[in-house]
Write an enzyme that holds these catalytic residues in place. Structure first.
Site, short mmCIF file in Angstrom:
data_model
loop_
_atom_site.label_atom_id
_atom_site.label_comp_id
_atom_site.label_asym_id
_atom_site.label_seq_id
_atom_site.Cartn_x
_atom_site.Cartn_y
_atom_site.Cartn_z
N SER A 99 -14.60 32.69 18.37
CA SER A 99 -14.09 31.75 17.37
C SER A 99 -12.59 31.87 17.11
CB SER A 99 -14.89 31.94 16.08
OG SER A 99 -14.66 30.88 15.19
N ASP A 149 -23.73 24.50 18.31
CA ASP A 149 -22.43 24.77 17.69
C ASP A 149 -21.86 23.49 17.07
OD1 ASP A 149 -19.77 25.49 17.05
OD2 ASP A 149 -19.74 26.97 18.67
N HIS A 177 -22.79 28.40 15.96
CA HIS A 177 -21.43 28.79 16.31
C HIS A 177 -21.33 30.30 16.62
CE1 HIS A 177 -17.14 28.70 16.54
NE2 HIS A 177 -16.97 29.46 15.46
#
Length: 201
Positions: A99, A149, A177
């Site tokens: 991320s 996601d 995610h």
């Protein structure tokens, strides 16, 4: 086999930076960054650090400046990783970047790919922003995304694989995610397999 997980600090430009370390120091190393909602501790909680140590790897999970137990620092994201590798003597680590840590890992991959053995992009942000510089980089890369996601679309995984010729994509079914939280076992299986493939490159 040393699977004790040690909580340690280094000083970087007068800022205390926290990291967790385990595994044999003279082995292949894996450097784990984290997403905005997580910290180095996450990799201990889901068993990643212990698994890497048991598999014979040196694993280091760092709290990015301003997160977890690390202080904020004026050091650029690029210099931060460079200094971290030097201070901890991480020789050609596999860099795992979920991320938001893409703001650290992607510039590093672009500028210092010769210092890495491999790159694991876990729904990493910023691929589109850096696509011109990433194009053609042959660093062994694993793009791993959750099929559900909602934050970084799967199209970004496809883009990364298209840009970087030595890359592969893995989609974890029914994971969101932070796919490593929902499908931890499958994530670990692909991670270990990829690290092993980097060693034989």
């Amino acid at each position: 086999m040393n699977t004790n997980i040690n909580s340690q600090y280094i000083n970087l430009e007068n800022a205390r930076i926290h990291y967790l370390e385990t595994g044999p120091t003279n082995s292949v190393s894996v450097l784990l960054l984290h997403g905005a909602s997580f910290s180095a501790q996450t990799w201990q909680e889901i068993g990643t650090l212990e698994l890497l140590a048991m598999t014979g790897y040196r694993a280091v999970a760092v709290d990015i400046p301003g997160y977890g137990r690390s202080k904020r620092t004026s050091v650029s994201s690029l210099s931060f990783l460079l200094e971290l590798l030097n201070i901890l003597k991480l020789n050609f680590p596999v860099l795992v970047s979920p991320s938001m840590s893409g703001s650290y890992s992607l510039p590093f991959v672009i500028n210092h790919r010769d210092k890495l053995a491999g790159f694991v992009a876990v729904a990493t942000v910023g691929i589109q922003r850096f696509q011109n510089q990433l194009e053609g980089i042959k660093l062994p890369t694993l793009a791993i995304w959750g099929s559900n996601d909602r934050i970084v679309p799967l199209a970004q995984a496809d883009l990364l694989v298209k840009l970087m010729p030595n890359s592969q994509k893995v989609i974890l079914t029914d994971a969101g995610h932070a796919c490593y939280m929902k499908e931890t076992e499958v994530f670990h299986k692909h991670l270990i397999k990829f690290i092993e493939s980097c060693r034989s490159e």
